[in-house]
Every structure is written in C-alpha cells, then in structure tokens.
Motif scaffolding. Sequence first.
Motif, PDB file in Angstrom:
ATOM      1  N   SER A 218      10.098 -19.657   9.155  1.00 28.52           N
ATOM      2  CA  SER A 218       9.318 -20.424  10.006  1.00 28.52           C
ATOM      3  C   SER A 218       7.650 -20.048   9.600  1.00 28.52           C
ATOM      4  O   SER A 218       6.950 -20.858  10.087  1.00 28.52           O
ATOM      5  CB  SER A 218       9.396 -20.116  11.272  1.00 28.52           C
ATOM      6  OG  SER A 218       9.179 -18.772  11.825  1.00 28.52           O
ATOM      7  N   LEU A 219       7.568 -18.903   9.196  1.00 27.51           N
ATOM      8  CA  LEU A 219       6.111 -18.391   8.915  1.00 27.51           C
ATOM      9  C   LEU A 219       5.661 -18.740   7.453  1.00 27.51           C
ATOM     10  O   LEU A 219       4.524 -18.235   7.129  1.00 27.51           O
ATOM     11  CB  LEU A 219       5.842 -16.968   9.260  1.00 27.51           C
ATOM     12  CG  LEU A 219       6.071 -16.583  10.736  1.00 27.51           C
ATOM     13  CD1 LEU A 219       6.093 -14.951  10.845  1.00 27.51           C
ATOM     14  CD2 LEU A 219       5.255 -17.038  11.583  1.00 27.51           C
ATOM     15  N   GLY A 220       6.404 -19.586   6.717  1.00 29.01           N
ATOM     16  CA  GLY A 220       6.002 -19.828   5.495  1.00 29.01           C
ATOM     17  C   GLY A 220       6.420 -18.977   4.524  1.00 29.01           C
ATOM     18  O   GLY A 220       6.026 -19.189   3.256  1.00 29.01           O
ATOM     19  N   GLU A 221       7.167 -18.010   4.851  1.00 25.91           N
ATOM     20  CA  GLU A 221       7.699 -16.858   3.832  1.00 25.91           C
ATOM     21  C   GLU A 221       9.180 -16.732   3.515  1.00 25.91           C
ATOM     22  O   GLU A 221       9.959 -16.352   4.499  1.00 25.91           O
ATOM     23  CB  GLU A 221       7.062 -15.327   4.424  1.00 25.91           C
ATOM     24  CG  GLU A 221       5.521 -15.406   4.347  1.00 25.91           C
ATOM     25  CD  GLU A 221       4.871 -15.454   2.859  1.00 25.91           C
ATOM     26  OE1 GLU A 221       5.660 -15.548   2.035  1.00 25.91           O
ATOM     27  OE2 GLU A 221       3.887 -15.615   2.848  1.00 25.91           O
TER      28      GLU A 221
ATOM     29  N   ASP B 266      -1.054  -8.266  17.954  1.00 21.69           N
ATOM     30  CA  ASP B 266      -2.045  -8.809  16.968  1.00 21.69           C
ATOM     31  C   ASP B 266      -2.777  -7.759  16.247  1.00 21.69           C
ATOM     32  O   ASP B 266      -2.943  -7.753  14.932  1.00 21.69           O
ATOM     33  CB  ASP B 266      -2.810  -9.782  17.265  1.00 21.69           C
ATOM     34  CG  ASP B 266      -3.529 -10.768  16.204  1.00 21.69           C
ATOM     35  OD1 ASP B 266      -2.807 -11.336  15.304  1.00 21.69           O
ATOM     36  OD2 ASP B 266      -4.814 -10.603  16.153  1.00 21.69           O
ATOM     37  N   ALA B 267      -3.288  -6.870  16.812  1.00 30.95           N
ATOM     38  CA  ALA B 267      -3.839  -5.901  16.342  1.00 30.95           C
ATOM     39  C   ALA B 267      -2.884  -4.984  15.197  1.00 30.95           C
ATOM     40  O   ALA B 267      -3.454  -4.574  14.469  1.00 30.95           O
ATOM     41  CB  ALA B 267      -4.237  -4.732  17.479  1.00 30.95           C
ATOM     42  N   VAL B 268      -1.827  -4.873  15.417  1.00 30.19           N
ATOM     43  CA  VAL B 268      -0.860  -4.176  14.650  1.00 30.19           C
ATOM     44  C   VAL B 268      -0.406  -5.200  13.332  1.00 30.19           C
ATOM     45  O   VAL B 268      -0.364  -4.753  12.256  1.00 30.19           O
ATOM     46  CB  VAL B 268       0.189  -3.903  15.415  1.00 30.19           C
ATOM     47  CG1 VAL B 268       1.262  -3.063  14.401  1.00 30.19           C
ATOM     48  CG2 VAL B 268       0.146  -2.727  16.508  1.00 30.19           C
ATOM     49  N   VAL B 269      -0.227  -6.313  13.865  1.00 26.52           N
ATOM     50  CA  VAL B 269      -0.193  -7.254  12.661  1.00 26.52           C
ATOM     51  C   VAL B 269      -0.986  -7.144  11.602  1.00 26.52           C
ATOM     52  O   VAL B 269      -0.739  -7.328  10.324  1.00 26.52           O
ATOM     53  CB  VAL B 269       0.259  -8.772  13.169  1.00 26.52           C
ATOM     54  CG1 VAL B 269       0.151  -9.853  12.378  1.00 26.52           C
ATOM     55  CG2 VAL B 269       1.391  -8.823  14.254  1.00 26.52           C
TER      56      VAL B 269
ATOM     57  N   ARG C 145       3.855  -9.194  10.664  1.00 30.74           N
ATOM     58  CA  ARG C 145       2.999  -8.389   9.767  1.00 30.74           C
ATOM     59  C   ARG C 145       3.293  -8.415   8.392  1.00 30.74           C
ATOM     60  O   ARG C 145       2.348  -8.495   7.616  1.00 30.74           O
ATOM     61  CB  ARG C 145       3.199  -7.037  10.258  1.00 30.74           C
ATOM     62  CG  ARG C 145       2.477  -5.789   9.608  1.00 30.74           C
ATOM     63  CD  ARG C 145       2.428  -4.423  10.097  1.00 30.74           C
ATOM     64  NE  ARG C 145       2.330  -3.468   9.239  1.00 30.74           N
ATOM     65  CZ  ARG C 145       0.915  -3.073   8.951  1.00 30.74           C
ATOM     66  NH1 ARG C 145      -0.142  -3.812   9.119  1.00 30.74           N
ATOM     67  NH2 ARG C 145       1.005  -2.188   7.889  1.00 30.74           N
ATOM     68  N   ALA C 146       4.669  -8.508   8.201  1.00 28.62           N
ATOM     69  CA  ALA C 146       5.237  -8.802   6.724  1.00 28.62           C
ATOM     70  C   ALA C 146       4.613 -10.122   6.238  1.00 28.62           C
ATOM     71  O   ALA C 146       3.933 -10.350   5.087  1.00 28.62           O
ATOM     72  CB  ALA C 146       6.780  -9.049   6.715  1.00 28.62           C
ATOM     73  N   ALA C 147       4.543 -11.160   7.210  1.00 27.30           N
ATOM     74  CA  ALA C 147       3.837 -12.289   6.946  1.00 27.30           C
ATOM     75  C   ALA C 147       2.684 -12.399   6.478  1.00 27.30           C
ATOM     76  O   ALA C 147       2.256 -12.995   5.580  1.00 27.30           O
ATOM     77  CB  ALA C 147       4.399 -13.497   7.576  1.00 27.30           C
ATOM     78  N   TYR C 148       1.981 -11.799   7.382  1.00 21.36           N
ATOM     79  CA  TYR C 148       0.461 -11.454   7.157  1.00 21.36           C
ATOM     80  C   TYR C 148       0.151 -10.862   6.115  1.00 21.36           C
ATOM     81  O   TYR C 148      -0.879 -11.312   5.312  1.00 21.36           O
ATOM     82  CB  TYR C 148      -0.120 -10.870   8.477  1.00 21.36           C
ATOM     83  CG  TYR C 148      -1.562 -10.378   8.379  1.00 21.36           C
ATOM     84  CD1 TYR C 148      -2.617 -11.533   8.660  1.00 21.36           C
ATOM     85  CD2 TYR C 148      -2.102  -9.301   8.117  1.00 21.36           C
ATOM     86  CE1 TYR C 148      -3.745 -10.993   8.307  1.00 21.36           C
ATOM     87  CE2 TYR C 148      -3.245  -8.843   8.091  1.00 21.36           C
ATOM     88  CZ  TYR C 148      -4.210  -9.730   8.180  1.00 21.36           C
ATOM     89  OH  TYR C 148      -5.692  -9.524   7.986  1.00 21.36           O
ATOM     90  N   LEU C 149       0.658  -9.854   5.966  1.00 22.74           N
ATOM     91  CA  LEU C 149       0.386  -8.718   4.484  1.00 22.74           C
ATOM     92  C   LEU C 149       0.275  -9.693   3.220  1.00 22.74           C
ATOM     93  O   LEU C 149      -0.263  -9.418   2.479  1.00 22.74           O
ATOM     94  CB  LEU C 149       1.085  -7.596   4.670  1.00 22.74           C
ATOM     95  CG  LEU C 149       0.876  -6.492   5.624  1.00 22.74           C
ATOM     96  CD1 LEU C 149       1.613  -5.429   5.699  1.00 22.74           C
ATOM     97  CD2 LEU C 149      -0.870  -6.215   5.627  1.00 22.74           C
ATOM     98  N   LEU C 150       1.432 -10.519   3.364  1.00 21.01           N
ATOM     99  CA  LEU C 150       1.911 -11.200   2.039  1.00 21.01           C
ATOM    100  C   LEU C 150       0.459 -12.072   1.922  1.00 21.01           C
ATOM    101  O   LEU C 150       0.188 -12.703   0.594  1.00 21.01           O
ATOM    102  CB  LEU C 150       3.063 -11.830   1.935  1.00 21.01           C
ATOM    103  CG  LEU C 150       4.255 -10.950   1.933  1.00 21.01           C
ATOM    104  CD1 LEU C 150       5.421 -11.671   2.108  1.00 21.01           C
ATOM    105  CD2 LEU C 150       4.160 -10.409   0.368  1.00 21.01           C
ATOM    106  N   HIS C 151       0.109 -12.810   2.723  1.00 19.23           N
ATOM    107  CA  HIS C 151      -1.137 -13.701   3.029  1.00 19.23           C
ATOM    108  C   HIS C 151      -2.262 -12.948   2.476  1.00 19.23           C
ATOM    109  O   HIS C 151      -3.282 -13.488   1.516  1.00 19.23           O
ATOM    110  CB  HIS C 151      -1.083 -14.466   3.930  1.00 19.23           C
ATOM    111  CG  HIS C 151      -2.271 -15.374   4.147  1.00 19.23           C
ATOM    112  ND1 HIS C 151      -2.202 -16.626   3.580  1.00 19.23           N
ATOM    113  CD2 HIS C 151      -3.477 -15.445   4.626  1.00 19.23           C
ATOM    114  CE1 HIS C 151      -3.521 -17.247   3.750  1.00 19.23           C
ATOM    115  NE2 HIS C 151      -4.255 -16.376   4.435  1.00 19.23           N
TER     116      HIS C 151
END
Length: 717
Positions: free
Chosen positions: A268-271, A204-207, A232-238
Amino acid sequence: MSPMTPSAFDLPDHLAAKADPGLIARDEHHFAAVARTLERSVQDLADRLDAERRKPGGIGQQALDRDQEIHRLSARLRTLRRFGLDLCLGRMVRADDVGGAQPVYVGRLGLTDGDGHRLLVDWRSPAAAPFFGATHADPMGLASRRRYRWTRGRVSDYWDEVFTPDAGAGHAALDDQSAFIASLAESRSPRMRDVLATIQADQDAVVRAGSGGATVVDGGPGTGKTVVALHRAAYLLHAEPHLRRHGGVLVVGPHEPYLAYIADVLPSLGEDGVRTCTLRDLVPEGAAASPEADPEVAHLKATAQMTEAIEPAVRLYEEPPTEGLLVETPWSDIWLSPADWAEAFGAADPAIPHNEARDQVWFALLDILCDGAREDDVAPELLRRSLRQNHELVRAFNSAWPVLDPADVVADLWDVPAYLRRCAPWLTRDEAARLRRAEPGPWTVSDLPLLDAARLRVGDTRAAWRRHRLEAALAAEREELARVVDHLIATDDTEMQVMSMLRGEDLQAALVDGARGAATPDALAGPFAHIVVDEAQELTDAEWQMLLRRCPSRSLTIVGDRAQARHGFTESWENRLGRLGLTEVTVAALGINYRTPEEVMVEAEPVIRAVLPDANVPTSVRHTGVPVTRATVPELDTILGRWLAVHADGVACVIGNLAVPERPRVRSLAPAQAKGLEFDLVVLLAPETWDAGHEAAVDRYVAMTRATQELVVLAGA
C-alpha cells in the motif's frame, strides 16, 4: 470539480457543516486536477508498460535493466489503480503563506500534471516532513494541517489543526487529536489497517531517521512500533536508493499470523519488493522444527558461541591425508605424497564454502600430478583426462575432501559427545552429554542457528554439479555456434566478406548467454542492505547470528519491548546488542499507547510490574468507558454470540492454551502467537492455567494488550 463531476466529498449528515463550499472548494478544485492527471498517468503507464514488455528480452545487463523498468512501472501502476483520489493524505499551509498560494498536498506518491505543476508531494520526501512531524511545540513552519479520511474513494471526514493564531479562521475542526483518536476506534480486520495519514510526530521522527547502524524502536504495547518499522522500510528505500541496489530490505517477524497481518502494508506504500519471513524460513528445516523440550538444552544452544562449533567440525573434513598414493596412468605411475595433498588442500579459498571449494582442490591436485609427469612424452590434456577418469584417484579425493550435507554436520555433533567436545571445548562433559541426541531428528527451533551456520560454511551440496552442467551446456552451444559461423563465412559471397566479423571473440561472447541456466540463489540468503526485526526481544544470541550473517552493513531497524520478552530481558538494548558486535546503536523510545484503552491497561500494568518493576508501560490516550469483564469458561459461546450480534464488523480473538473452533470474525490463538496482532475483542481463556513465573506473566500481559475495544477474562470452571 465541474458541475458534471461528482464531489470528492461524501460527508454524513452530522458533518454537514464541513461541506460548506468555503471550507472545501479549494480541495474540490485540486482533486479535479488530480483526477485528470491520474487518468492520463494510468494510461501513459499502461502504454509504457506494454511497450517495454514487447521489447526483446536481451541478455546480461540489458535484460536486467528491462526487468527492473517493468517492475518499476508495474508497481506504480498498481498503486495508482488501487487508490485513485485517495492517494492524497492531506494538505498543509505554511505560516508564511496563509491566504496565499496553493496549499501543499501530500500523497502516497508524488504526482505532477502535464504542465509540470506538483499536485502531490511524496510522503517520503523532505517537503512532506512537516505534515507528519509538526506539533504545537514545534510547528516546523506550518500554519495549519488538514487530514482526510477516505471511504470507498471519497472523503468521509476531515480534520484541521492550526498552529498559528491567524490560521484558525475558516477551519471546521480544531481538535488536533481527533483524526488519530477517531481512527483508533475503528473496527479491526484480518489485515493491518492503513494508518499512513495519521502517523504521529514521535513515530515519524523514527521513520525518517537514517539507515546507519542499528536503530532500536523501543516501546510498550500499542505504541505503533510495527507501524513505524514498516513505514521506515518504505521511507528508507525511497530516501536512500543505494539500499535497493545493494540487496534491498528484509522484514523478519515472529510468526506466520504476523506476516499475514502485515501483508498489505508495504504494497500500500508502493513497495512490493520487500521480502518478509520468520526465522524458521531462513533454513529448510525450519518448517517442521519443534520447540526444544529441555530448557537447559535450549539454553546451551542459544549462545552465539555454540555456532562456533561448526567451523572446527567442517575443518576436520579438510585435513589432508597423511599417507601418499601411487597414481597409475597408461604412461607411468605418479607418486602423490602427503606434501602434495597438503599443497592441493592449501589451494582452497577460505572465503568459499567447503563444497564449492572442492573444484579448487581437485584442479590443484591435477596440476600437481601433471607437473610430476613432465618427463613423460604425453599431451597435458590427454594426461588430465586420464587422471579425471582414474577411479582410485577420484575415490581417494572424495574420501579426503567429501561433499558434506549441513544437516549431517550438525547431527554428528549431537550424536557423539566426544566429537562435540572436540569442536566445542568450552562445554563440560555433562553439558556435552546433555546435548546428545539418541536419534538424528526431528530438528528443534534451537537447532536452526547451527543448521544455518553449517549451510553457510558447507555450501550447496549440488553447486559443483550444476556448475559443471552449465559449463558443458555452454561449451556445446559455443561449438554449435562455431559450426554455424564457419558455414556462414564459407557461403558469404559479399564483396566485403561481412560474415567474417562473426569470428570476433566479443561478438561470439555476446551471442552465447553465459548467465543462462545459472543457479538461482536462495532468496533469503542475502546479503540484504537493511533488515527490520520485529519482536526482537525474543531472539537468542544464536538467532541474532542468523540475521547478522545476512546483513554485513549492520544496518538494522530493531523493534521490541523488554517487558514482552518471554524469557526475560534484564539488560539495556545497548548492552544486549553490544555483545553481538553492534556498536552503533540508537534507541528511540515510544511511550504513548495509541491502541489499548486505559480501562485495559489499568488491569494489565500490575501483571507485568509483578515480574519486571521497571517495565516500559506506555500511557494510553484512549478511553472507551467499557470496563474489563470477568466471567467463566462455560460462558464463552454466550459472550462471543452477544458480541457478534452487536458488532457488525470487527474481529474477536480467544487467547489461551486450549484451541477453540474458529468462526467468521473469531480467531483462536495460543498466547505466544498473539504478539504483534490486535483485535477489537480479546477473550482470555483460563489465564490462571498458563503456568506461573515470568513467561506466563508476559503471556498474560501481551494477550491483554491486544484488545483495542474490550477485554474479557474467563476463569476456569
């Protein structure tokens, strides 16, 4: 839940103690509220989506805004319908809130009820960070955390972790690894399974790291590098909305089986707007490209310097003629001198591809010729029309600044060694001769970076034709509009002559959609705001150039393992990427193997240590009690048949240089195709025949560590 509503829990008999109302009553009540809100939200989204689709399409920015809103509503509606209650990943209780207010429930998406109460916080929000990042060493302010396992929309198990002494009372499961370890033991499927609920603190720290610069996710087999990169891709877009506005995210994988394997993760992550591809997909010739047969030729083409030969190769076609031309017109003859040619060629914008700059040079040439005929008493447009129809002038221009095909530019380099040495003077005579190709095709994988560089420098061979066609269509539309406006004004008998407003330039421009018919750009041409590169240890310098051209921000997530580099990787990541011009590099090392059982890693570690003593071999956290089995190739069918009979689900894979007929739940892959994948059973088919040396050792190491349950090594008969 009300007496009429089924419980959200469906715990098996051996977990009956966890069904104690004292343990799950709060969850039941909360899930009931989530269910009610979900039902209303789905209906509301469906109504809003229908309304948005019924709106007029509009033009320009209005049309773009409408399309984006439809995409946003559709994506959220798909996610809500896909998951239902299992949107909820788990809950957490803060240390200063034990026994007090409602726990914080974490979901795939945020969800708020009609009164504005937050039922689920989005897993990507800062408020959800402790759910993934808390450890006993750093609880991040939490007293406890509960994770759910969902099966067909109901909770089939859950685990509690406590971080403070006073938070233990009333919790059913206190094993802080049970959720994750149990999930790792599950059978595999053809698609990467959902692991969001069990993302670990180191992952999660990297995400959640920021998007600036290049972040390297370095780790051995089973450390979850791919999982981290996709989340991480999904997190960054959010978390960083500007990424979506400035090109979005591209995920580049090593091969097609990998893309198929990860296909469900981001949706599945909404992206579902993230593009995925392999390096082959970046150029049209990639689909049919074959491996380079000569290792020395592959090495010569792999350097970033090799792509620099494209610029001088194209510049040779942009040198102005050294002889003048007498251009005949019905009124007089105009002399076009070498200096005039040079002036026209100088009008080309260096930032515009060769083929698209042709119009600039052509129009500059016409201006020069018109200036040379000023003494003639002829209308300028009439003269320009005559010049455009002058076959000798057109022929001379096409010869001086020809339309180029990117593939022809590269083929010419391989065809004539002397021409190649002129464009690539750093090559020796022998090296240039070695690169010579007797026939122009077929293309190899090593050619793709040069083809990509040529396509960028040369541009679209039909760009000018499409632009002229569009301009002609718009001119005809404006002419027709003008006739209609004239008719409406002429027949307008109102006192205020309202129709006369139609003559306004702004209004007429709005009525003619200038974007209609415009060419659709290559979806993979970029630029992208962020690129995720998996199995990055395999990329050559030339292949890296293909990606960096598409990512001017240099914002990258780079996933790899030096030990899995088939052609060797002796540098550090910082040095490797520094040579490519990436100076802002952060390396995040993952050292825990969550996938491969210890029994398999004990066998695999010596294989890679023999060729790379300092390999980052991760530590396994799982034991299956199943030793590595050794047999012979003739026993393959018996071994597969026995495994399929015992295991009702899961996937096996036979990895070797000889293809084996596939059957349900049994794959057959070459060693190089297995990277990034995982299987319950892995069978190595005659690994002693996989040649020798570094590449073969890496192939064996990679193949062995695909196993999540059992490994069988079959020697040749």
